[in-house]
Design a protein around this motif. Structure first.
Motif, short mmCIF file in Angstrom:
data_model
loop_
_atom_site.label_atom_id
_atom_site.label_comp_id
_atom_site.label_asym_id
_atom_site.label_seq_id
_atom_site.Cartn_x
_atom_site.Cartn_y
_atom_site.Cartn_z
N VAL A 164 6.35 4.74 -3.19
CA VAL A 164 6.36 5.45 -1.93
C VAL A 164 5.94 7.13 -2.35
CG1 VAL A 164 7.19 6.01 0.28
CG2 VAL A 164 7.53 3.62 -0.70
N ASN A 165 4.96 7.62 -1.79
CA ASN A 165 4.61 9.00 -2.37
C ASN A 165 4.85 9.28 -3.64
OD1 ASN A 165 4.27 9.37 0.55
ND2 ASN A 165 6.57 9.78 0.90
N VAL A 211 10.26 3.08 5.32
CA VAL A 211 9.34 4.36 5.24
C VAL A 211 9.14 4.84 6.72
CG1 VAL A 211 7.81 3.48 3.58
CG2 VAL A 211 7.45 2.46 6.05
N ASP A 215 4.34 8.68 5.33
CA ASP A 215 4.38 8.09 3.78
C ASP A 215 3.02 7.24 3.54
OD1 ASP A 215 6.86 9.08 3.61
OD2 ASP A 215 7.97 7.23 3.94
N ARG A 216 3.03 7.35 2.14
CA ARG A 216 1.71 6.56 1.46
C ARG A 216 2.42 5.61 0.24
NH1 ARG A 216 -3.43 5.55 0.81
NH2 ARG A 216 -4.24 5.41 -1.27
N THR A 230 -1.12 3.68 4.19
CA THR A 230 -0.51 5.06 4.83
C THR A 230 0.13 4.56 6.17
OG1 THR A 230 -2.29 6.19 3.77
CG2 THR A 230 -1.16 7.26 5.48
#
Length: 235
Positions: A164-165, A211, A215-216, A230
Motif C-alpha cells: 500500500v503506497n 485502506v 491509497d494505492r 486506487t
C-alpha cells in the motif's frame, strides 16, 4: 430464435482481458475461499485444523468485478475497508465431482485478485452467525488482473505480495495454501457444476489491513502477474 424484448437494457456481461488474446474472457461466477492460509486464519481469530475441517466458501455477484488499474470509491457504511491479495484460478472446462488427480484438466489459467472487504461489517455478521454479504459482496470489491492462460498447469508455489503506497503489507508463498489448487477444485466441484468462466479466489495470506481514500494498492503473484487499485473518495 426470437430475440428477447427487455424493459430496459440488461447489464453487460462481466469479462476480463486475456494475455496474448484479443478476445476477452466472459466471467460466470465468483467463488472465494475463506481462511486458506494458516497465518491469516490466526490473525482473524479462527485457526484452521485441516485434519478435521473442510474448505469453506462464499460468493460475490459477478457485477462486483472490476479490472486492475481502476479507481473505486471508498464504499458506504464502513470505517474499516480491507485489502486481501489472492491468486485467482480460472476454470476453462465444465467439471463436476472432479477427482483431485484430474483437477488440472479444467484449469484455463490464473490471475491476480483483490478481495476488498468491509471488515467491520463482516466481523459483526460473523460474530452474530449472520451471512457475510454486507461485508463481502460489496460493489466494486472483486478486483482482478488480466487472465494468464496456463491450461492444465497447477500452481503450487510462488511469492504472493501486496503493498500500500509502496509499503509491503502482505508477503507469503502460494505453497502455504492450506488447501491447494487440486484440493479446492475437487472439493468445490462436489457442490457445484463448475463452468468455464468461473473464478476461484483461493485465499489471502496474513497482513490484511485497512485502506483510506487516496491509497494505492499494488500486488503480484510470481509467475502470474501484477494488480493495482486506487481508493477514491467516499461516496
Amino acid at each position: 430464435m426470437t430475440q428477447a424484448n427487455y424493459l430496459w437494457t440488461p447489464p453487460a456481461l462481466p469479462s476480463l482481458p486475456v494475455r496474448g488474446e484479443s478476445a476477452r474472457l466472459p466471467v460466470n461466477r465468483l467463488f472465494f475461499v475463506g481462511r486458506n492460509y494458516h497465518a491469516h486464519a490466526v490473525e482473524m481469530g479462527r485457526p484452521v485444523d485441516k485434519s478435521v475441517e473442510r474448505p469453506f466458501y462464499f460468493t460475490k455477484a459477478p457485477q462486483t468485478l472490476v479490472e486492475s488499474g481502476a479507481t473505486i470509491a471508498y464504499p458506504p457504511e464502513t470505517k474499516n475497508f480491507h485489502f486481501e491479495m489472492e491468486l485467482v484460478l480460472v476454470v476453462g472446462k465444465p467439471g463436476f465431482r472432479v477427482k483431485a488427480e484430474d483437477a488440472h484438466e479444467i484449469i484455463y489459467g490464473y490471475a491476480c485478485g483483490l478481495d476488498m472487504t468491509r471488515r467491520d461489517l463482516q466481523l459483526v455478521a460473523r460474530d452474530k452467525g449472520r451471512p457475510w454479504d454486507l461485508g463481502k459482496d460489496v460493489e466494486n470489491s472483486s478486483v482482478c488482473g488480466e487472465v494468464v492462460p496456463m491450461p492444465g498447469v497447477v500452481i503450487d508455489k510462488g511469492e504472493i505480495a501486496l503493498a500500500v503506497n509502496g509499503q509491503v503489507k502482505q508477503e507469503s508463498d502460494v505453497d502455504k495454501l492450506i488447501w491447494n489448487i487440486r484440493e479446492l477444485i475437487a472439493d468445490l466441484s462436489l457442490f457445484y457444476h463448475l463452468q468455464p468462466g468461473d473464478l476461484i479466489y483461493t485465499g489471502t495470506p496474513e497482513g490484511v489491513g485497512a485502506v483510506v481514500p487516496g491509497d494505492r494498492i499494488t500486488g503480484r503473484v510470481e509467475g502470474v502477474g501484477e494488480i493495482a487499485l486506487t481508493i477514491g473518495a467516499a461516496e
